[in-house]
Design an enzyme around this catalytic site. Structure first.
Site, mmCIF file in Angstrom:
data_model
loop_
_atom_site.group_PDB
_atom_site.id
_atom_site.type_symbol
_atom_site.label_atom_id
_atom_site.label_comp_id
_atom_site.label_asym_id
_atom_site.label_seq_id
_atom_site.Cartn_x
_atom_site.Cartn_y
_atom_site.Cartn_z
ATOM 1 C CG HIS A 44 43.242 40.170 44.788
ATOM 2 N ND1 HIS A 44 43.202 41.451 45.104
ATOM 3 C CD2 HIS A 44 42.908 40.174 43.500
ATOM 4 C CE1 HIS A 44 42.992 42.134 44.041
ATOM 5 N NE2 HIS A 44 42.965 41.408 42.997
ATOM 6 C CG ASN A 82 45.541 42.064 47.749
ATOM 7 O OD1 ASN A 82 45.471 41.303 47.209
ATOM 8 N ND2 ASN A 82 44.620 42.768 48.638
ATOM 9 C CD GLU A 136 40.824 42.005 48.321
ATOM 10 O OE1 GLU A 136 41.854 41.644 48.038
ATOM 11 O OE2 GLU A 136 40.347 43.020 47.812
HETATM 12 C C1 GLP Z 1 41.466 42.194 39.726
HETATM 13 C C2 GLP Z 1 40.697 40.741 39.530
HETATM 14 C C3 GLP Z 1 41.801 39.659 39.656
HETATM 15 C C4 GLP Z 1 42.963 39.962 38.690
HETATM 16 C C5 GLP Z 1 43.729 41.116 39.763
HETATM 17 C C6 GLP Z 1 45.216 41.458 38.988
HETATM 18 O O1 GLP Z 1 41.250 42.883 41.135
HETATM 19 N N1 GLP Z 1 39.748 40.647 40.347
HETATM 20 O O2 GLP Z 1 40.940 38.677 38.910
HETATM 21 O O3 GLP Z 1 43.654 38.908 38.550
HETATM 22 O O4 GLP Z 1 42.757 42.037 40.030
HETATM 23 O O5 GLP Z 1 44.777 42.429 37.909
HETATM 24 P P1 GLP Z 1 45.811 42.892 36.939
HETATM 25 O O6 GLP Z 1 46.089 41.931 35.989
HETATM 26 O O7 GLP Z 1 45.354 44.305 36.248
HETATM 27 O O8 GLP Z 1 47.098 43.174 37.684
#
Ligand code: GLP
Length: 249
Positions: free
Chosen positions: A138, A136, A143
């Protein structure tokens, strides 16, 4: 903004770790902002390999993790401190006194966020901020809808984020903590250099929106278009919709 597109997982791991290594070589007491998630695991693996091969020295480095869930035991396997120990901290020579990450179970979360904000003010800004991206948009746990002026604080996680992160909590989004402490967007933007990581087809649309769409608080990562030293490292799948020119190294 520089975009590198790796042709294999090995190349992606090497490229991302090499960027971290160059920052430490140029400044052995560099301050690194670190991210968790599935995306950076291969980068950490390569950094551990480099350390074991004597190619990198973390002894003077200081680290600030971006975020941590609230209301779980720090020893929970899905806490971000557990993640960092498993993938980096337990395997390299970072001084434990120089590793910073918000507490997962503080008595007073607001006070913990304020203390972390102060620590960042004292030792920051980061020489390099490593960032993943949520589907999304973030960054950290900032968020959609978060002000670009935000600072380290206690935040509520969106349902979509709890769903995305459910696999680490036995698959049920209800088991994912509802709140977290995250470094704010304004603090992320003070980093001298930002390394944005994305892999997989599931990130293609959000990468397009973040890097080539409108700069809007509805897409937190779009703020990165305003930073003058962002390096993006993707695989082909995550970069598939991007029109930005690709760099080689
Ligand atoms: C999480 C973390 C982020 C991270 C994101 C993506 O919720 N808080 O810092 O970059 O989600 O995660 P992933 O790399 O598993 O897609």
């Amino acid at each position: 903004m520089k975009l590198y597109v790796a042709r294999s997982a090995e190349e992606w791991n090497r490229l991302t770790a090499q960027i971290v290594r160059e920052v430490i070589e140029a400044k052995p007491d560099a301050v690194l902002g670190l991210a968790t998630g599935n995306t950076p695991i291969g980068m950490y693996k390569e950094l551990v390999r480099m350390y074991k091969a004597g190619e990198i020295d973390f002894s003077r480095v200081r680290t600030f993790n971006l975020d941590e869930y609230l209301g779980i035991d720090p020893g929970h396997p899905a806490s971000f401190i557990s993640f960092m120990k498993q993938h980096l901290f337990d395997h390299v020579n970072i001084d434990p006194d120089r590793m910073h990450i918000p507490k997962a179970n503080p008595d007073d979360p607001e006070a913990e966020a304020a203390a972390y904000r102060e620590l960042l003010r004292t030792y920051g800004p980061c020489d390099l901020q490593v960032l993943g991206i949520g589907t999304n948009g973030h960054i950290g746990f900032n968020e959609p809808g978060t002000s670009f002026d935000s600072v380290t604080s206690v935040v509520e996680l969106h349902e979509s984020t709890r769903k995305a992160n459910a696999p680490a909590f036995g698959g049920d989004p209800a088991n994912v903590p509802a709140r977290a402490i995250t470094v704010g967007i304004s603090e992320i933007m003070t980093a001298k250099k930002i390394l944005l990581l994305a892999t997989g087809a599931g990130k293609a649309d959000i990468m397009k929106a973040a890097l080539e769409g409108e700069v809007t608080e509805q897409v937190p990562a779009s703020v990165l278009q305003r930073h003058d030293d962002v390096v993006v490292v993707c695989d082909e799948a995550a970069a598939s919709r991007l029109e930005l020119p690709r760099s080689e190294r």
